[in-house]
Each structure stands twice: as C-alpha cells, then as structure tokens.
Design an enzyme around this catalytic site. Structure first.
Site, PDB file in Angstrom:
ATOM      1  CG  ASP A 102      -1.833   1.192   1.296  1.00 35.27           C
ATOM      2  OD1 ASP A 102      -2.298   1.633   0.227  1.00 35.27           O
ATOM      3  OD2 ASP A 102      -2.093   1.726   2.399  1.00 35.27           O
ATOM      4  CB  SER A 103       0.302   4.831  -0.383  1.00 30.08           C
ATOM      5  OG  SER A 103      -0.793   4.995   0.492  1.00 30.08           O
TER       6      SER A 103
ATOM      7  CB  CYS B 162      -3.154   0.281  -2.459  1.00 30.04           C
ATOM      8  SG  CYS B 162      -3.275   1.971  -3.056  1.00 30.04           S
TER       9      CYS B 162
ATOM     10  CD  GLU C  86       0.471   7.012   5.923  1.00 23.59           C
ATOM     11  OE1 GLU C  86       1.602   7.049   6.437  1.00 23.59           O
ATOM     12  OE2 GLU C  86      -0.087   5.957   5.580  1.00 23.59           O
TER      13      GLU C  86
ATOM     14  CB  CYS D  28      -9.263   4.590   0.916  1.00 22.60           C
ATOM     15  SG  CYS D  28      -7.583   5.033   1.445  1.00 22.60           S
TER      16      CYS D  28
ATOM     17  CG  HIS E 292      -4.635   5.101   4.550  1.00 23.20           C
ATOM     18  ND1 HIS E 292      -4.108   4.532   3.417  1.00 23.20           N
ATOM     19  CD2 HIS E 292      -3.569   5.642   5.220  1.00 23.20           C
ATOM     20  CE1 HIS E 292      -2.799   4.735   3.392  1.00 23.20           C
ATOM     21  NE2 HIS E 292      -2.449   5.398   4.473  1.00 23.20           N
TER      22      HIS E 292
END
Ligand code: DGL
Length: 261
Positions: A10-11, A73, A152, A186, A188
């Site tokens: 994932d990012s 992701c 993040e 998403c 996240h």
C-alpha cells in the site's frame, strides 16, 4: 523448506489493516509488507504514476519468494491492476472486487455509498464493477483527499476531533441519498471504521481491507503449505520512525525497516 510469503503493499498505513486481517485469519502464513511512504498519498497522483509505483512495489516484494500478492490499496487496484495482472505469474488479489461482492451481498435497497481517494473515484472502478454485477444498483461516490494525509500524519493519535470533523464534512455529501451500505474504498479508512459507523448509524459499513482476506483465505487454505511459526517483515520506502508510531497501534510488536531500491 524455503519460506514462501504473501506479499502485501500500500502507500502506507492502510495496508496494515489488511495485514492485520491476514494475521488473524491465516496466522501461519509468512507476510512481507511494503508501505510506499515516499510516494504517499497515491490518491493525488496520476494513473501513470500509480502504474509505475505499483510495478516498482511488486518488483521489491518479488525479492522474496511470493506465493500470492495482495494489492492492499484501492488506488493501485483501480488504476494499475490491468497493467500488472498479466505481467506476473503470481496469484494477485485486489481489494475492490472483494468489497464490491460484499456490498452487493449486504445491501437491501441497492443504494451503495463509496468513500475513496480522488484517483479511485475518478477511475470509476467501483461504479463499473458494482454495475457489472447488479445493473439496478445505484452508486454514490465521495472523494476524500484529506483523510489519508491526516491519518499518516498521526491525527488519530494527536487530533481525533479534527479528523472526525473532516470525515463528517465528506459524509455530508451522502445526506439524502438513502444509502444502506457504505464501502470504505481506501484501506486507510478502515482505521476510521468506528468513527464512520458512529456518524452513520444503521448503515452497513464494508471495509475493503477486510473483504479481500476472505478471498485469499479460500485460495490458500486449499494449499495448506505453510510452516509455523510465521515470519512477518515490514518495509517502508521513507520515514520508518514516523510510520512506526502509528503502525504499532495497528499491529503489535512490529519491526519496520527502510527498503532500499
Ligand atoms: N490506502 C490506499 C487506498 O486504498 C492509498 C491511499 C493514498 O495513498 O492516497 O487507496
């Protein structure tokens, strides 16, 4: 016997919510995770950039002997899946298809909301895949560009109230749409699961992070070729210290290294 791994990328932190599910459902599997924190957030990049990052992430993970790859992701899955699925001789699992199946299974009125990154929304992947399986379904997408950077940055630990305020402002776009199901499109956003259900009581929340693990489990349980104890490796492409702080809230006893390459 040489260790074989499930590769997950994932990012950033979102992918760990998928890792958490894999650890709980398939505790004997070895996992190697890559968070591309250098290029986060993916949601504000171009499709071409995402294809490049996705290929690079897969190449990095292929330094390990992979038995399967999970694209944890939505932004990569929506924008680069086609380009990579033919290129690698590896079972590849994406989050979107699994979340779509689950949303269509639980909805009773066929009115489905999707929260996702800007690029995932613009790709139209959710709407397309939902409509392919049920042409009567209505899809209401909301792009939430601020959520990933705030997560993040650590706002879940440092300024939850502000994060909730931002989430509420995005969810306002769904007022009056009469959705009975909302996809957190998403990975996240799985970290905002409780906050979201608190704001939208009565709406069924589908997490893209979680659904993919059911599909993975179906495939890997048939193989049964892992040896306990499992090894778990975690890498990021930038800022391991910042990542570690929040990551340890998602998965306990986590050792994170910076990957070079
Ligand atoms: N967690 C990712 C997703 O599922 C990427 C978010 C981002 O970096 O913008 O889309």
């Amino acid at each position: 016997m040489k260790k074989r791994y499930i590769g997950v990328f994932d990012s950033g932190l979102g992918g760990l919510t998928t890792v958490r599910e894999i650890v709980s459902e398939l505790p004997d599997e070895n996992i190697v995770f890559l968070g591309d924190t250098l290029n986060m957030p993916y949601g504000s990049k171009t499709k071409e950039e995402i294809i490049g990052f996705t290929k690079h992430n897969i190449e990095m993970l292929r330094r390990f002997d992979l038995k399967a790859l999970v694209i944890a992701c939505n932004t990569s899955d929506a924008n680069a899946r086609m380009e990579v699925s033919q290129a690698y001789d590896l079972p590849i699992f994406g989050v979107i298809g699994s979340a779509v199946k689950e949303a269509l299974r639980v909805t009773e009125n066929n009115r489905i909301g999707v929260l996702a990154t800007d690029l995932t929304v613009r790709s139209g992947a959710y709407e397309k895949q939902i409509k392919e399986l049920n042409s009567d379904a209505q899809v209401f997408q909301v792009a939430c560009p601020l959520l990933v950077p705030l997560i993040e940055k650590g706002e879940l630990l440092d300024d939850r109230d502000h994060l909730e305020e931002v989430l509420r402002s995005y969810l306002k776009d769904l007022d009056g749409k009469n959705i009975d199901t909302l996809i957190l499109g998403c990975t996240h956003y799985d970290l905002l699961m409780e906050m979201t259900s608190g704001i939208m009581p009565g709406v069924k929340i589908v997490s893209s992070s979680r659904c993919v693990v059911n599909d993975l489990k179906d495939q890997l349980q048939a193989e049964k070729n892992c040896e306990a104890p499992a090894t778990r490796k975690f890498y990021v492409s930038s800022k391991p210290e910042r990542f570690r702080r929040m990551a340890s809230q998602i998965i306990k006893d986590i050792e994170i290294e910076k990957i070079i390459g």
